[in-house]
Design a protein around this motif. Structure first.
Motif, short mmCIF file in Angstrom:
data_model
loop_
_atom_site.label_atom_id
_atom_site.label_comp_id
_atom_site.label_asym_id
_atom_site.label_seq_id
_atom_site.Cartn_x
_atom_site.Cartn_y
_atom_site.Cartn_z
N ALA A 275 0.84 -1.21 0.00
CA ALA A 275 0.00 0.00 0.00
C ALA A 275 0.87 1.25 0.00
O ALA A 275 0.56 2.23 -0.69
N ARG A 276 1.95 1.22 0.75
CA ARG A 276 2.88 2.35 0.79
C ARG A 276 3.49 2.58 -0.60
O ARG A 276 3.56 3.72 -1.07
N ASN A 277 3.90 1.49 -1.25
CA ASN A 277 4.47 1.62 -2.60
C ASN A 277 3.44 2.13 -3.59
O ASN A 277 3.76 2.94 -4.47
N ARG A 278 2.20 1.68 -3.46
CA ARG A 278 1.13 2.14 -4.34
C ARG A 278 0.92 3.64 -4.19
O ARG A 278 0.80 4.37 -5.17
N GLU A 279 0.91 4.12 -2.95
CA GLU A 279 0.72 5.55 -2.71
C GLU A 279 1.87 6.37 -3.29
O GLU A 279 1.65 7.43 -3.86
N GLU A 280 3.09 5.85 -3.17
CA GLU A 280 4.24 6.56 -3.73
C GLU A 280 4.13 6.65 -5.25
O GLU A 280 4.41 7.70 -5.84
N ARG A 281 3.71 5.55 -5.90
CA ARG A 281 3.53 5.56 -7.35
C ARG A 281 2.45 6.57 -7.74
O ARG A 281 2.61 7.31 -8.72
N GLU A 282 1.36 6.60 -6.98
CA GLU A 282 0.28 7.54 -7.28
C GLU A 282 0.74 8.98 -7.12
O GLU A 282 0.39 9.85 -7.92
N GLU A 283 1.54 9.25 -6.09
CA GLU A 283 2.04 10.61 -5.88
C GLU A 283 2.96 11.02 -7.02
O GLU A 283 2.92 12.15 -7.49
N GLN A 284 3.81 10.08 -7.48
CA GLN A 284 4.72 10.39 -8.59
C GLN A 284 3.92 10.64 -9.86
O GLN A 284 4.23 11.55 -10.63
N ARG A 285 2.89 9.82 -10.09
CA ARG A 285 2.07 9.98 -11.28
C ARG A 285 1.33 11.31 -11.23
O ARG A 285 1.22 12.02 -12.24
N ASP A 286 0.83 11.68 -10.04
CA ASP A 286 0.11 12.95 -9.90
C ASP A 286 1.04 14.14 -10.10
O ASP A 286 0.65 15.15 -10.68
N SER A 287 2.26 14.05 -9.62
CA SER A 287 3.20 15.17 -9.75
C SER A 287 3.68 15.32 -11.20
O SER A 287 3.95 16.41 -11.65
N LYS A 288 3.74 14.23 -11.96
CA LYS A 288 4.14 14.32 -13.36
C LYS A 288 3.03 14.91 -14.20
O LYS A 288 3.28 15.57 -15.21
N GLY A 289 1.79 14.68 -13.79
CA GLY A 289 0.66 15.17 -14.55
C GLY A 289 0.42 16.65 -14.41
O GLY A 289 -0.32 17.26 -15.16
N ARG A 290 1.04 17.28 -13.45
CA ARG A 290 0.82 18.72 -13.20
C ARG A 290 1.73 19.58 -14.00
O ARG A 290 2.69 19.38 -14.49
#
Length: 73
Positions: free
Chosen positions: A58-73
Motif C-alpha cells: 500500500a505504501r508503494n502504491r501511494e508513492e507511485r500515485e504521488e509520482q504519477r500525480d506530480s508528473k501530470g501537473r
C-alpha cells in the motif's frame, strides 16, 4: 499530497483492509487455541509478515500515485 493515517501508515483500499482483518482474526484464533502449557507462545510471525507485506504494498502504491500525480501537473 494526501494525508496519511496514523504514524505515517498508508491509506488501505477496501481489499487491503479485508485481508488485514482476515489475518488479524486468524492471529486471534491462534491465540485462543493456545493451551498455555507450552509456555504460552503461539507462532504468528507468518501472519504478521503477511500484514506487513500488505502495508508495504500500500505504501508503494501511494508513492507511485504521488509520482504519477506530480508528473501530470
Amino acid at each position: 499530497m494526501r494525508a496519511r493515517g496514523r504514524q505515517g501508515e498508508p491509506r488501505l483500499t477496501a481489499g487491503e483492509k479485508t485481508k488485514v482483518a482476515w489475518y488479524v482474526a486468524r492471529m486471534a484464533k491462534r491465540g485462543l487455541a493456545d493451551d498455555r502449557v507450552s509456555g504460552g507462545r503461539v507462532h504468528q510471525r507468518d501472519l504478521e509478515r503477511k500484514v506487513d507485506q500488505i502495508i508495504e504494498q500500500a505504501r508503494n502504491r501511494e508513492e507511485r500515485e504521488e509520482q504519477r500525480d506530480s508528473k501530470g501537473r
